[in-house]
Motif scaffolding. Structure first.
Motif, short mmCIF file in Angstrom:
data_model
loop_
_atom_site.label_atom_id
_atom_site.label_comp_id
_atom_site.label_asym_id
_atom_site.label_seq_id
_atom_site.Cartn_x
_atom_site.Cartn_y
_atom_site.Cartn_z
N PRO A 27 1.01 -1.54 -0.16
CA PRO A 27 0.02 -0.34 0.20
C PRO A 27 0.84 1.01 0.40
N ASN A 28 0.60 2.31 -0.49
CA ASN A 28 1.50 3.34 -1.06
C ASN A 28 2.42 3.92 -1.70
N SER A 29 2.88 2.05 -2.14
CA SER A 29 4.10 2.06 -2.82
C SER A 29 3.84 3.10 -4.17
N VAL A 30 4.83 3.09 -4.84
CA VAL A 30 5.29 3.56 -6.25
C VAL A 30 4.20 2.28 -7.16
N ALA A 34 0.73 4.06 -9.11
CA ALA A 34 0.31 3.54 -10.38
C ALA A 34 -0.71 3.21 -10.75
N GLY A 35 -1.30 2.41 -10.08
CA GLY A 35 -2.37 1.67 -9.90
C GLY A 35 -2.27 -0.18 -10.46
N GLN A 62 17.29 0.45 -15.26
CA GLN A 62 18.17 0.98 -16.77
C GLN A 62 17.64 2.41 -17.00
N THR A 63 16.62 2.45 -16.01
CA THR A 63 15.46 3.93 -16.47
C THR A 63 16.15 4.78 -15.79
N ASP A 64 15.61 6.01 -16.15
CA ASP A 64 15.88 7.35 -15.69
C ASP A 64 15.10 7.72 -15.10
N GLY A 65 14.26 6.96 -14.23
CA GLY A 65 13.01 7.40 -13.45
C GLY A 65 11.46 7.47 -13.75
N ALA A 66 11.20 7.01 -14.75
CA ALA A 66 9.81 6.35 -15.31
C ALA A 66 10.02 5.75 -16.18
N VAL A 67 9.51 4.67 -16.57
CA VAL A 67 8.85 3.02 -16.78
C VAL A 67 8.21 3.18 -17.58
N LEU A 68 7.35 3.12 -18.29
CA LEU A 68 6.22 2.57 -19.50
C LEU A 68 5.88 1.04 -19.03
N LEU A 69 4.91 0.24 -18.26
CA LEU A 69 5.03 -0.34 -18.94
C LEU A 69 3.45 -1.40 -19.48
#
Length: 85
Positions: A27-30, A34-35, A62-69
Motif C-alpha cells: 500500500p502507498n508504494s510506487v 501507479a494502479g 536501467q531507467t531514468d526514473g520512469a518506465v512504461l509497463l
C-alpha cells in the motif's frame, strides 16, 4: 514483488509469450500509486519484452526514473506509466 510466469499461471491468467506476475503490491508504494494490482502480468518494460524476473529487474534498474509497463489484467492489455524515483 514479481514472480516468473509459469505455464500453469499463464493459462489461468490468459497470457501467452511470457512475462512476470505481480504477487504483491505494498500500500502507498510506487506500484500502488501507479494502479498496479496483485495478479497483473507485466509483459514489457519500456517496450522491451519481459520473459523472466531478471529481465524485469534489469529493465527497471536501467531507467531514468520512469518506465512504461505493458500490463495484462483480466484479459485486457494496456500501458501503465510508472515514475520510479
Amino acid at each position: 514483488e514479481v514472480q516468473a510466469l509459469n505455464e500453469d499461471m499463464a493459462r489461468r491468467l490468459g497470457v501467452r509469450g511470457g512475462g512476470v506476475v505481480i504477487t504483491s503490491v505494498t500500500p502507498n508504494s510506487v506500484a500502488a500509486r501507479a494502479g498496479l494490482l496483485s495478479g497483473d502480468v507485466v509483459l514489457e518494460v519500456n517496450r522491451q519484452a519481459v520473459k523472466s524476473e531478471a529481465d524485469f529487474t534489469n529493465a527497471i534498474s536501467q531507467t531514468d526514473g520512469a518506465v512504461l509497463l505493458l500490463v495484462s489484467r483480466e484479459g485486457n492489455t494496456f500501458f501503465i506509466p510508472v515514475r520510479i524515483r
